[in-house]
Motif scaffolding. Structure first.
Motif, PDB file in Angstrom:
ATOM      1  N   GLU A 251       0.827  -1.204   0.000  1.00  0.00           N
ATOM      2  CA  GLU A 251       0.000   0.000   0.000  1.00  0.00           C
ATOM      3  C   GLU A 251       0.862   1.256   0.000  1.00  0.00           C
ATOM      4  OE1 GLU A 251      -3.844   1.843   2.443  1.00  0.00           O
ATOM      5  OE2 GLU A 251      -2.610   0.263   3.357  1.00  0.00           O
ATOM      6  N   LYS A 252       1.931   1.269   0.787  1.00  0.00           N
ATOM      7  CA  LYS A 252       2.821   2.431   0.837  1.00  0.00           C
ATOM      8  C   LYS A 252       3.577   2.598  -0.483  1.00  0.00           C
ATOM      9  CE  LYS A 252       3.563   2.011   5.834  1.00  0.00           C
ATOM     10  NZ  LYS A 252       4.561   1.771   6.911  1.00  0.00           N
ATOM     11  N   LEU A 253       4.040   1.484  -1.049  1.00  0.00           N
ATOM     12  CA  LEU A 253       4.719   1.553  -2.335  1.00  0.00           C
ATOM     13  C   LEU A 253       3.783   2.087  -3.417  1.00  0.00           C
ATOM     14  CD1 LEU A 253       6.708  -1.812  -2.258  1.00  0.00           C
ATOM     15  CD2 LEU A 253       7.699   0.484  -2.223  1.00  0.00           C
ATOM     16  N   GLN A 254       2.527   1.700  -3.364  1.00  0.00           N
ATOM     17  CA  GLN A 254       1.563   2.178  -4.357  1.00  0.00           C
ATOM     18  C   GLN A 254       1.328   3.674  -4.208  1.00  0.00           C
ATOM     19  OE1 GLN A 254       0.129   0.129  -6.906  1.00  0.00           O
ATOM     20  NE2 GLN A 254      -0.129   2.243  -7.632  1.00  0.00           N
ATOM     21  N   VAL A 255       1.293   4.159  -2.971  1.00  0.00           N
ATOM     22  CA  VAL A 255       1.159   5.603  -2.746  1.00  0.00           C
ATOM     23  C   VAL A 255       2.330   6.336  -3.394  1.00  0.00           C
ATOM     24  CG1 VAL A 255       1.247   7.424  -0.987  1.00  0.00           C
ATOM     25  CG2 VAL A 255      -0.214   5.421  -0.631  1.00  0.00           C
ATOM     26  N   PHE A 292      11.996  -5.785  -1.824  1.00  0.00           N
ATOM     27  CA  PHE A 292      12.626  -5.411  -3.096  1.00  0.00           C
ATOM     28  C   PHE A 292      11.798  -5.925  -4.278  1.00  0.00           C
ATOM     29  CE2 PHE A 292      15.477  -5.688  -6.641  1.00  0.00           C
ATOM     30  CZ  PHE A 292      16.319  -4.596  -6.509  1.00  0.00           C
ATOM     31  N   GLN A 293      11.421  -7.195  -4.237  1.00  0.00           N
ATOM     32  CA  GLN A 293      10.661  -7.777  -5.342  1.00  0.00           C
ATOM     33  C   GLN A 293       9.278  -7.146  -5.467  1.00  0.00           C
ATOM     34  OE1 GLN A 293      11.006 -11.850  -4.135  1.00  0.00           O
ATOM     35  NE2 GLN A 293      13.130 -12.028  -4.859  1.00  0.00           N
ATOM     36  N   MET A 294       8.681  -6.768  -4.338  1.00  0.00           N
ATOM     37  CA  MET A 294       7.392  -6.089  -4.364  1.00  0.00           C
ATOM     38  C   MET A 294       7.509  -4.744  -5.086  1.00  0.00           C
ATOM     39  SD  MET A 294       5.055  -4.892  -1.115  1.00  0.00           S
ATOM     40  CE  MET A 294       5.576  -6.328  -0.176  1.00  0.00           C
ATOM     41  N   ALA A 295       8.599  -4.006  -4.780  1.00  0.00           N
ATOM     42  CA  ALA A 295       8.816  -2.708  -5.428  1.00  0.00           C
ATOM     43  C   ALA A 295       9.035  -2.882  -6.929  1.00  0.00           C
ATOM     44  CB  ALA A 295      10.005  -2.005  -4.788  1.00  0.00           C
ATOM     45  N   ARG A 296       9.792  -3.886  -7.316  1.00  0.00           N
ATOM     46  CA  ARG A 296      10.014  -4.164  -8.737  1.00  0.00           C
ATOM     47  C   ARG A 296       8.690  -4.474  -9.444  1.00  0.00           C
ATOM     48  NH1 ARG A 296      14.546  -1.908  -9.995  1.00  0.00           N
ATOM     49  NH2 ARG A 296      16.441  -3.175 -10.103  1.00  0.00           N
ATOM     50  N   ASN A 302      14.368   2.255 -10.269  1.00  0.00           N
ATOM     51  CA  ASN A 302      15.583   2.856  -9.721  1.00  0.00           C
ATOM     52  C   ASN A 302      15.588   2.619  -8.213  1.00  0.00           C
ATOM     53  OD1 ASN A 302      17.883   4.285  -9.170  1.00  0.00           O
ATOM     54  ND2 ASN A 302      17.242   6.176 -10.182  1.00  0.00           N
ATOM     55  N   ILE A 303      16.136   1.475  -7.806  1.00  0.00           N
ATOM     56  CA  ILE A 303      16.141   1.085  -6.395  1.00  0.00           C
ATOM     57  C   ILE A 303      17.586   1.021  -5.898  1.00  0.00           C
ATOM     58  CG2 ILE A 303      15.447  -0.636  -4.696  1.00  0.00           C
ATOM     59  CD1 ILE A 303      13.332  -1.628  -6.640  1.00  0.00           C
ATOM     60  N   ASN A 304      17.850   1.724  -4.821  1.00  0.00           N
ATOM     61  CA  ASN A 304      19.159   1.716  -4.169  1.00  0.00           C
ATOM     62  C   ASN A 304      19.118   0.779  -2.963  1.00  0.00           C
ATOM     63  OD1 ASN A 304      21.899   2.989  -3.417  1.00  0.00           O
ATOM     64  ND2 ASN A 304      20.683   3.295  -1.580  1.00  0.00           N
ATOM     65  N   MET A 305      20.273   0.182  -2.658  1.00  0.00           N
ATOM     66  CA  MET A 305      20.419  -0.598  -1.431  1.00  0.00           C
ATOM     67  C   MET A 305      21.684  -0.143  -0.716  1.00  0.00           C
ATOM     68  SD  MET A 305      19.223  -4.428  -2.628  1.00  0.00           S
ATOM     69  CE  MET A 305      18.412  -4.848  -1.076  1.00  0.00           C
ATOM     70  N   ASP A 306      21.637  -0.070   0.621  1.00  0.00           N
ATOM     71  CA  ASP A 306      22.780   0.326   1.447  1.00  0.00           C
ATOM     72  C   ASP A 306      23.350  -0.891   2.166  1.00  0.00           C
ATOM     73  OD1 ASP A 306      22.327   2.921   0.731  1.00  0.00           O
ATOM     74  OD2 ASP A 306      22.143   3.699   2.767  1.00  0.00           O
ATOM     75  N   LEU A 307      24.690  -0.947   2.235  1.00  0.00           N
ATOM     76  CA  LEU A 307      25.382  -1.948   3.025  1.00  0.00           C
ATOM     77  C   LEU A 307      26.379  -1.250   3.944  1.00  0.00           C
ATOM     78  CD1 LEU A 307      26.255  -4.652   0.318  1.00  0.00           C
ATOM     79  CD2 LEU A 307      24.323  -4.663   1.923  1.00  0.00           C
ATOM     80  N   ILE A 308      26.741  -1.912   5.044  1.00  0.00           N
ATOM     81  CA  ILE A 308      27.767  -1.392   5.955  1.00  0.00           C
ATOM     82  C   ILE A 308      28.884  -2.425   6.064  1.00  0.00           C
ATOM     83  CG2 ILE A 308      28.332  -0.641   8.293  1.00  0.00           C
ATOM     84  CD1 ILE A 308      25.489   0.338   8.599  1.00  0.00           C
ATOM     85  N   GLU A 328      21.887 -11.128  -6.610  1.00  0.00           N
ATOM     86  CA  GLU A 328      20.697 -11.840  -7.078  1.00  0.00           C
ATOM     87  C   GLU A 328      19.506 -10.905  -7.215  1.00  0.00           C
ATOM     88  OE1 GLU A 328      20.219 -14.921  -4.219  1.00  0.00           O
ATOM     89  OE2 GLU A 328      21.926 -16.122  -4.951  1.00  0.00           O
ATOM     90  N   LEU A 329      19.443  -9.861  -6.373  1.00  0.00           N
ATOM     91  CA  LEU A 329      18.356  -8.890  -6.448  1.00  0.00           C
ATOM     92  C   LEU A 329      18.588  -7.866  -7.551  1.00  0.00           C
ATOM     93  CD1 LEU A 329      17.789  -8.312  -2.618  1.00  0.00           C
ATOM     94  CD2 LEU A 329      16.325  -9.610  -4.176  1.00  0.00           C
ATOM     95  N   ALA A 330      19.851  -7.582  -7.854  1.00  0.00           N
ATOM     96  CA  ALA A 330      20.230  -6.657  -8.934  1.00  0.00           C
ATOM     97  C   ALA A 330      19.679  -5.246  -8.734  1.00  0.00           C
ATOM     98  CB  ALA A 330      19.788  -7.212 -10.282  1.00  0.00           C
ATOM     99  N   PRO A 331      20.099  -4.555  -7.661  1.00  0.00           N
ATOM    100  CA  PRO A 331      19.667  -3.157  -7.476  1.00  0.00           C
ATOM    101  C   PRO A 331      20.276  -2.254  -8.547  1.00  0.00           C
ATOM    102  CG  PRO A 331      21.405  -3.699  -5.922  1.00  0.00           C
ATOM    103  CD  PRO A 331      21.042  -4.982  -6.612  1.00  0.00           C
ATOM    104  N   ASP A 332      19.689  -1.074  -8.712  1.00  0.00           N
ATOM    105  CA  ASP A 332      20.174  -0.114  -9.709  1.00  0.00           C
ATOM    106  C   ASP A 332      21.321   0.717  -9.166  1.00  0.00           C
ATOM    107  OD1 ASP A 332      17.920  -0.535 -11.772  1.00  0.00           O
ATOM    108  OD2 ASP A 332      16.868  -0.180  -9.882  1.00  0.00           O
TER     109      ASP A 332
END
Length: 489
Positions: A251-255, A292-296, A302-308, A328-332
């Motif tokens: 629902e939030k992603l759709q907004v 991630f897959q839901m957003a795709r 254009n999806i970013n992912m952060d790592l530490i 495997e997720l292949a972020p942009d």
């Protein structure tokens, strides 16, 4: 125990941070002034002591620079290793590279100059230059004179991560205040929009905190307010820091999709479940993949992912496993942070409570080994990013960063985060709304240089909002008045 004594307070900052880079786990005592025949002296455990003096340099700035070099050389010899970024202690090393790129300096000449002036490694010098070239191309798309960017701060998170020092609070504590906060925030946004009509809005970044801690209807209300207050005629990028996967719903992603958000972040920090549990993330690796897959599936391209890198208890093998799962997720885009322990972070405060801090303390007792392990992680992340078709496009550093390394953003050619570059290079004004948000105005100054050539310089003006959520709400008219008096002047 390490003691630093300096003649002038202006010398202390850089020397302190150089000492901490070489001795991250040691306590440092500081003393300023007194009867000294030298500019600075460092004593380590009563067994090593050295005085430094740059009195031959007449210019105060040059004297400070020469002291930094002397201190670095002595500590590097004592510790039998150097630092990746040499004597540089600032957060924006690429600004130096950008200046040289704009002057037309070649890559080879820059690397030689950077190494000679600041003791930066060849690898980091090359990285800084390459990023500056890419940043320069991206920034040409912006109007740095009449354009601006907008930052919107949401200071709430599902839980507060143990390494975090941002001004954010747990949504469980602040749940009943969120709507009142949005009232104040929308009031400030409407004011900013009303006085910025003659300007071109190039990027919007909604960060925090975790903006997706807002309920779907609250997120809808905020995004509608922004739509009503600002023109999108010149908008190049619109980012929402979705961040925590446990705060993301369809629902939030759709907004967000309905309001034409062009870029989001879904940030795991690590794909090792035991580490997630220990740092207070309170979500699973599976939830990261599902979000991630839901957003795709909803069309976000254009999806970013952060790592530490360098989280306590993690090895390079853990990082390799995390990178495999991310691939495997292949972020942009992928932003890789080196762990920085800040005073405001719970990880740095509650040592007796948090068991994994013991792992961090053990790592810090051997900085050379820690630097070696971090170097492997950084090299592996760069190789993994390259394997995903991502190139480094922005870089910054933090104080107390593990191994004296850096944070690097990697992205596909057309998916670089423009706002991230602007934060680092300070080429365009960023107007900020929300608790703890800081507006940075880049104002042009017409000057005639002493050499007689006409040039164009800029001045950076800051306008800060109060950090306290409750004070921001109660003093919102004051926050608006500050901007009303000083914005665009």
């Amino acid at each position: 125990m390490i003691r630093i004594e300096v003649r002038d307070e202006g010398y202390l900052y850089n020397i302190y941070h150089l000492v901490k880079a070489f001795y991250p786990s040691e306590k440092v005592e500081q003393r300023i002034g007194g009867k000294m025949t030298w500019d600075a002296r460092i004593t380590i455990g009563g067994q090593w002591e050295k005085s430094f003096d740059a009195s031959d340099a007449g210019d105060p700035k040059m004297r400070k620079y020469l002291l930094d070099r002397e201190v670095y050389e002595a500590l590097a010899e004592e510790r039998s290793h150097g630092l990746a970024w040499g004597i540089l202690t600032g957060v924006r090393p690429t600004k130096l590279a950008m200046q040289k790129v704009e002057e037309g300096m070649s890559r080879e000449a820059f690397i030689s100059w950077f190494q000679g002036e600041f003791y930066v490694s060849e690898d980091k010098a090359g990285l800084a230059y390459d990023i500056a070239v890419r940043e320069s191309k991206i920034l040409r798309r912006l109007d740095t004179d009449q354009g601006y960017s907008l930052y919107v701060g949401i200071p709430f998170c599902p839980t507060v991560c143990s390494y975090c020092s941002f001004s954010s609070g747990s949504i469980a504590v602040w749940k009943n205040v969120v709507n009142t906060y949005l009232n104040a925030l929308c009031k400030e946004l409407q004011h900013i929009g009303s006085i910025s009509g003659g300007r071109k809005l190039n990027t919007i970044y909604i960060g925090g905190g975790t903006p997706t801690t807002l309920e779907a209807e609250q997120l809808e209300r905020l995004l509608a307010c922004i739509d009503e207050s600002f023109s999108r005629d010149h908008l190049l990028e619109y980012t929402v820091e979705a961040g925590r996967p446990d705060s993301i719903t369809q629902e939030k992603l759709q907004v967000m999709k309905d309001h034409r958000i062009t870029r989001i972040s879904i940030n795991p920090q690590t794909m090792q479940q035991r580490t997630l549990d220990r740092i207070g993330r309170h979500h699973s690796v599976e939830e990261v993949s599902n979000a991630f897959q839901m957003a795709r599936s909803l069309g976000f391209d254009n999806i970013n992912m952060d790592l530490i890198a360098g989280l306590p208890g993690e090895t390079n093998e853990d990082m390799r496993d995390t990178l495999k799962k991310i691939k495997e997720l292949a972020p942009d885009s992928l932003t890789v942070h080196s762990l920085a322990i800040k005073r405001a972070a719970r990880m740095g405060q509650e040592k007796s409570v948090l068991g994994y801090v013991k792992d961090l303390e053990e790592q810090m007792k051997n900085p050379a080994q820690m630097a070696k392990e971090m170097s492997r992680m950084i090299a592996d992340t760069r190789a993994a990013a390259e394997g995903m078709g991502l190139e480094p496009y922005y870089l910054y550093r933090q104080k107390n960063i593990a191994g004296n390394f850096e944070n690097v953003g990697y992205a596909k050619v057309d998916k670089a985060g423009i706002y991230n570059i602007l934060i680092m290079e300070e080429k365009q004004s960023i107007v900020a709304a929300g608790a703890g948000a800081t507006t940075k105005l880049v104002l042009p100054l017409s000057v005639t240089a002493s050499c007689g050539r006409n040039g164009k310089m800029t001045a950076l003006k800051r306008i800060e909002n109060v950090k306290s959520i409750r004070e921001y709400i109660s003093r919102i008219d004051e926050m608006i008045e500050r901007k009303g008096e000083r914005l665009w002047r």
